[in-house]
Motif scaffolding. Sequence first.
Motif, short mmCIF file in Angstrom:
data_model
loop_
_atom_site.label_atom_id
_atom_site.label_comp_id
_atom_site.label_asym_id
_atom_site.label_seq_id
_atom_site.Cartn_x
_atom_site.Cartn_y
_atom_site.Cartn_z
N ASN A 306 0.83 -1.21 0.00
CA ASN A 306 0.00 0.00 0.00
C ASN A 306 0.86 1.26 0.00
OD1 ASN A 306 -2.79 -0.82 -0.05
ND2 ASN A 306 -2.52 -1.67 1.98
N ALA A 307 1.97 1.22 0.73
CA ALA A 307 2.87 2.37 0.76
C ALA A 307 3.49 2.62 -0.60
CB ALA A 307 3.95 2.15 1.81
N ILE A 308 3.81 1.55 -1.32
CA ILE A 308 4.34 1.72 -2.68
C ILE A 308 3.30 2.39 -3.56
CG2 ILE A 308 5.09 0.48 -4.75
CD1 ILE A 308 6.34 -1.62 -2.86
N THR A 309 2.06 1.96 -3.43
CA THR A 309 0.98 2.50 -4.25
C THR A 309 0.71 3.96 -3.95
OG1 THR A 309 -0.07 0.34 -4.45
CG2 THR A 309 -1.46 2.25 -4.86
N ASP A 310 0.70 4.32 -2.67
CA ASP A 310 0.35 5.71 -2.33
C ASP A 310 1.56 6.64 -2.26
OD1 ASP A 310 1.54 5.38 0.23
OD2 ASP A 310 -0.36 4.80 1.14
N GLY A 311 2.74 6.11 -2.58
CA GLY A 311 3.92 6.96 -2.67
C GLY A 311 4.62 7.24 -1.36
N THR A 312 4.29 6.52 -0.30
CA THR A 312 4.92 6.77 0.99
C THR A 312 5.99 5.74 1.34
OG1 THR A 312 3.20 5.50 2.15
CG2 THR A 312 2.83 7.88 1.86
N PHE A 313 6.28 4.84 0.42
CA PHE A 313 7.27 3.79 0.67
C PHE A 313 8.64 4.42 0.93
CE2 PHE A 313 10.66 0.98 -0.73
CZ PHE A 313 10.31 -0.26 -0.20
N GLU A 314 9.31 3.94 1.97
CA GLU A 314 10.69 4.35 2.26
C GLU A 314 11.50 3.11 2.60
OE1 GLU A 314 10.84 7.22 5.35
OE2 GLU A 314 9.75 8.78 4.22
N GLY A 315 12.67 3.02 2.01
CA GLY A 315 13.53 1.89 2.32
C GLY A 315 14.08 1.98 3.73
#
Length: 379
Positions: A306-315
């Motif tokens: 979901n974070a990848i989809t909404d642009g909030t993904f952080e490594g």
Amino acid sequence: MKFKLFALMLCGVMLGGCTAGTDDSNNSASEESTGLKIAIVTSPSGVDDGNYNENNYDGILAYIEDHPDATVTAMQETTGDVTACIQMVSDIVADYDVIVTPGFQFAGVSSVAVENPDKKFILVDAPPAPVGDQTEFDNLYSMEFAEEEAGFFVGVAAALETETNVVAIINGIAFPSNVNAQYGFECGVNYANEVFGTDVEVIELPSYSGVDVTGANVGGNYVGTFSDPATGKIVANNLIDQNADVLFVFAGASGGGALTAAKETGDVLIIGADVDQYEDGQMGDKNIMLTSAIKAMDLNVELLLNAITDGTFEGGHHLRKADTDSVSYAHADGRHLMSDDTLAKLEQVYADVKSGKIVPASNFNGLTPDTFTGLPSAQ
């Protein structure tokens, strides 16, 4: 019994995938999809193992249920060679947006992440291996789980529920996650002895002692593989012969032999690993699954997608613990055999672990099962 087979190695055979929102009977990924193209690469037990791999896969399926344009393809390792496994990820990376790799053996996927900065990677149960001097990766989220906390909960349960006052853990290979579970279990028993007045012994078979990744002897009862139910049964029978009546089985497919031994005996209880394994304990009109040590891998994988989809993904690398409800124990009605008194005690224990008041020993936190914080003498 579908016990955890998480620590084998990866690569090899296409299992077919799953595409949500299509009528494809083979569940193959749709080339016309505009959603995330996801791959999951697993150990030989595959995504239908009913346990570790399937739990990770379920997180992907839950994401796809809300994002029907997304697709997932599942792949199975067959070689058991770490180098070949990472090479396989490298070979397929061009075809996917996200690759999920469950297991300590996938630490080297960080090298693929560096070479493919436009792709996202989710690494479960391992820190990423350094690539040169680089230890942080913007496109790679790695997580480990506090198996020592889950092990602690079921260690307390074992100590409170045993009738012979002898319990044991059966493990696969002394990878950090497995040693964590062992240490946590031993800490839980020690805690129950000190705080709740039990007098329970955790027994070990010297011939099956484990050696961790640093070369240290950690004791325990290690089959030496996650795919040998025959030896798992031998280890279990040896422990049962020494009066153990509760066995925490953290041994992948090797644990199937332990379950068989317990069922043949008829008066031995099993504690499951990673997911709620209550069904595996069914034998006729009775069940022998006391509880299970649970890791919420599915929920965490879904959150990351979901974070990848909404642009909030952080490594980054993160330890998922009880403070995020990422580790727990099976206690839903009809899914365990624990008494009301044990449940009440565990509720307080869980709160104390969640708050940090109790800190069980783990493979590398500098504590041992005899010296962990949480015992009255350590407070």
